[in-house]
Design an enzyme around this catalytic site. Structure first.
Site, PDB file in Angstrom:
ATOM      1  N   GLU A   1       0.856  -1.186   0.000  1.00 31.80           N
ATOM      2  CA  GLU A   1       0.000   0.000   0.000  1.00 31.80           C
ATOM      3  C   GLU A   1       0.895   1.240   0.000  1.00 31.80           C
ATOM      4  O   GLU A   1       1.885   1.302   0.718  1.00 31.80           O
ATOM      5  CB  GLU A   1      -0.896   0.014   1.236  1.00 31.80           C
ATOM      6  CG  GLU A   1      -1.820   1.235   1.298  1.00 31.80           C
ATOM      7  CD  GLU A   1      -2.721   1.232   2.524  1.00 31.80           C
ATOM      8  OE1 GLU A   1      -3.498   2.180   2.681  1.00 31.80           O
ATOM      9  OE2 GLU A   1      -2.642   0.268   3.320  1.00 31.80           O
TER      10      GLU A   1
ATOM     11  N   ASN B   1      -4.640   4.778  -2.231  1.00 29.56           N
ATOM     12  CA  ASN B   1      -5.917   5.184  -1.658  1.00 29.56           C
ATOM     13  C   ASN B   1      -6.537   6.269  -2.524  1.00 29.56           C
ATOM     14  O   ASN B   1      -5.860   7.223  -2.912  1.00 29.56           O
ATOM     15  CB  ASN B   1      -5.709   5.717  -0.231  1.00 29.56           C
ATOM     16  CG  ASN B   1      -5.265   4.622   0.716  1.00 29.56           C
ATOM     17  OD1 ASN B   1      -6.074   3.803   1.144  1.00 29.56           O
ATOM     18  ND2 ASN B   1      -3.979   4.581   1.041  1.00 29.56           N
TER      19      ASN B   1
ATOM     20  N   GLU C   1      -7.644   1.539  -3.516  1.00 32.89           N
ATOM     21  CA  GLU C   1      -8.352   1.226  -2.278  1.00 32.89           C
ATOM     22  C   GLU C   1      -9.347   2.335  -1.943  1.00 32.89           C
ATOM     23  O   GLU C   1      -8.991   3.515  -1.955  1.00 32.89           O
ATOM     24  CB  GLU C   1      -7.351   1.052  -1.123  1.00 32.89           C
ATOM     25  CG  GLU C   1      -6.377  -0.103  -1.339  1.00 32.89           C
ATOM     26  CD  GLU C   1      -5.533  -0.391  -0.106  1.00 32.89           C
ATOM     27  OE1 GLU C   1      -5.728   0.301   0.926  1.00 32.89           O
ATOM     28  OE2 GLU C   1      -4.692  -1.298  -0.165  1.00 32.89           O
TER      29      GLU C   1
ATOM     30  N   ASP D   1     -11.449  -0.929   1.455  1.00 34.69           N
ATOM     31  CA  ASP D   1     -10.595  -0.735   2.622  1.00 34.69           C
ATOM     32  C   ASP D   1     -11.446  -0.656   3.888  1.00 34.69           C
ATOM     33  O   ASP D   1     -12.621  -0.274   3.846  1.00 34.69           O
ATOM     34  CB  ASP D   1      -9.799   0.555   2.442  1.00 34.69           C
ATOM     35  CG  ASP D   1      -8.580   0.619   3.345  1.00 34.69           C
ATOM     36  OD1 ASP D   1      -8.291  -0.386   4.022  1.00 34.69           O
ATOM     37  OD2 ASP D   1      -7.922   1.662   3.364  1.00 34.69           O
TER      38      ASP D   1
ATOM     39  N   GLU E   1      -5.718  -6.337   8.051  1.00 37.50           N
ATOM     40  CA  GLU E   1      -4.914  -5.184   8.434  1.00 37.50           C
ATOM     41  C   GLU E   1      -4.575  -5.217   9.935  1.00 37.50           C
ATOM     42  O   GLU E   1      -5.297  -5.807  10.732  1.00 37.50           O
ATOM     43  CB  GLU E   1      -5.665  -3.890   8.135  1.00 37.50           C
ATOM     44  CG  GLU E   1      -5.960  -3.663   6.664  1.00 37.50           C
ATOM     45  CD  GLU E   1      -6.661  -2.341   6.419  1.00 37.50           C
ATOM     46  OE1 GLU E   1      -6.016  -1.402   5.919  1.00 37.50           O
ATOM     47  OE2 GLU E   1      -7.864  -2.244   6.742  1.00 37.50           O
TER      48      GLU E   1
END
Length: 398
Positions: free
Chosen positions: A175, A233, A265, A295, A352
């Site tokens: 990420e 993101n 995401e 997410d 996560e």
């Protein structure tokens, strides 16, 4: 580890003596101690700060939470180890607060003081990447003018947090997280600049700078025969702009890279806010071969409905479920259900917030495969991420 500077913040004299004695037995010599937050702040300002604070929370006068806020603003501590008897919910909220303050949370020692566990937590600090001090003596947020100058000067850069196969250690990608290497303030996390950027419509500009740098890294890796999926993101407002898919396509074509190397995401709550035009953008991105991840799955209110409507390829299970593994049996049931759902829908499930070997082992027993968290790696700058890739074999196709 012996060169570390330590603060033991504990209001009970006997407990403080036990902690200081144990740390000295570990070979540490630069140890400071205080009985309340106010005296701890005064001590740290006079000595220039410490690497790690062992912090109690319940104290007379300035409590541990207030101390951590003031200490982060003054830049006098880097990492925190909690050593306090509080309820699990309060402990988790405190951990979240520590991270929001930009401090490194090394772990929870609890009470009584466990020397072996303390040694393990101290080793975590030694494994942290070196960084520029992120705070100054002022807590004032950066101004719009500073941010615009930083964007113009290319001071914003991507950091990479790997997604890892828990069983084999293979990298499934990373990420991309924004960091600002400010010339005076040091390395700043998103909490320092994103609110201002959102208010002034600068998120899109930051996004494209990160994408450009991410594609440059992928080109560099491709020349040595290495591929790595990078996840960015994306803000719901960006999806309302119908040219986002076209811009992604042009960027990929210019770089000579496939769409399969990118994942976007979106938070579940953000999708609720996304305009109708976002559906077209998501479909077009998927048609290019890009991945799409939901997410913080489970943190909002419409997860299942959105999974049915939108072309997701990946689901990221919110870290809150991992944190509650030990004390909330229902969290284990939710994780097991998420594993079954992802398998049935042919989605990759990424868990996560994995921070301990115990969490990893529990997650593996529940059927989880891919995870992200401090146990595997913290967000790394470009150079550190390249070094990490060099030490990992090229993963197979999943």
């Amino acid at each position: 580890m012996k060169n570390l500077s330590i603060l033991v913040l504990e209001d009970e004299p006997f407990q403080r003596l036990i902690a200081v004695t144990a740390l000295r037995q570990l070979g540490l010599v630069n140890i400071h101690e205080a009985e309340d937050g106010a005296s701890a702040l005064s001590l740290l300002k006079s000595c220039g700060g410490v690497d790690i604070a062992f912090c109690d929370l319940r104290m007379a006068g300035m409590d541990g939470a207030a101390f951590l806020r003031h200490a982060s603003q003054a830049g006098v501590i880097r990492s925190v180890i909690l050593s306090s008897e509080v309820e699990p919910e309060l402990r988790q909220a405190t951990i979240a607060m520590i991270r929001c303050l930009g401090l490194d949370f090394l772990g929870d020692l609890g009470k009584p003081f466990d020397m072996q566990r303390a040694a393990g937590l101290l080793e975590r600090h030694a494994a942290l990447p070196a960084r520029i001090e992120a705070f100054t003596t002022t807590s004032a947020p950066p101004t719009l003018e500073e941010i615009l100058e930083g964007l113009a000067q290319g001071e914003f850069e991507p950091f990479f947090q790997p997604k890892v196969c828990m069983e084999s250690g293979e990298l499934h990608g990373a990420e991309v997280l924004a960091r600002w290497r400010h010339p005076q303030r040091g390395l700043l996390s998103p909490g320092h600049f994103l609110p201002v950027m959102e208010r002034h419509g600068l998120i899109d500009r930051l996004f494209w700078q990160l994408v450009e740098q991410g594609l440059e890294l992928q080109q560099e890796l491709a020349r040595s025969g290495r591929q790595v999926n990078l996840a960015f993101n994306i803000h719901p407002r960006q999806l309302g702009n119908l040219d986002i898919a076209e811009r992604v396509g042009l960027a990929l074509e210019s770089a000579g890279l496939p769409g399969s190397g990118l994942t976007f995401e979106l938070t579940e709550n953000g999708l609720v806010e996304a305009p109708a035009a976002s559906l077209e953008s998501l479909v077009r991105l998927r048609l290019m071969g890009c991945g799409l991840a939901m997410d913080d799955f489970g943190a909002g209110y419409s997860s299942l409905d959105r999974l049915c409507e939108l072309p997701f390829s990946q689901v990221k299970l919110d870290a809150a479920f991992v944190r509650k593994l030990n004390n909330q049996p229902r969290s284990r049931a939710i994780i097991s259900s998420a594993v079954a759902m992802a398998d049935a829908m042919d989605l990759t499930l990424v868990v996560e917030g994995v921070e301990t070997n115990e969490q990893r082992d529990r997650l593996l027993s529940l059927g989880c495969k891919v995870a992200q968290g401090f146990l595997f790696a913290r967000p790394l700058d470009r150079s550190s991420f390249r070094n990490l890739l060099a030490n990992h074999p090229q993963p197979g196709i999943h």
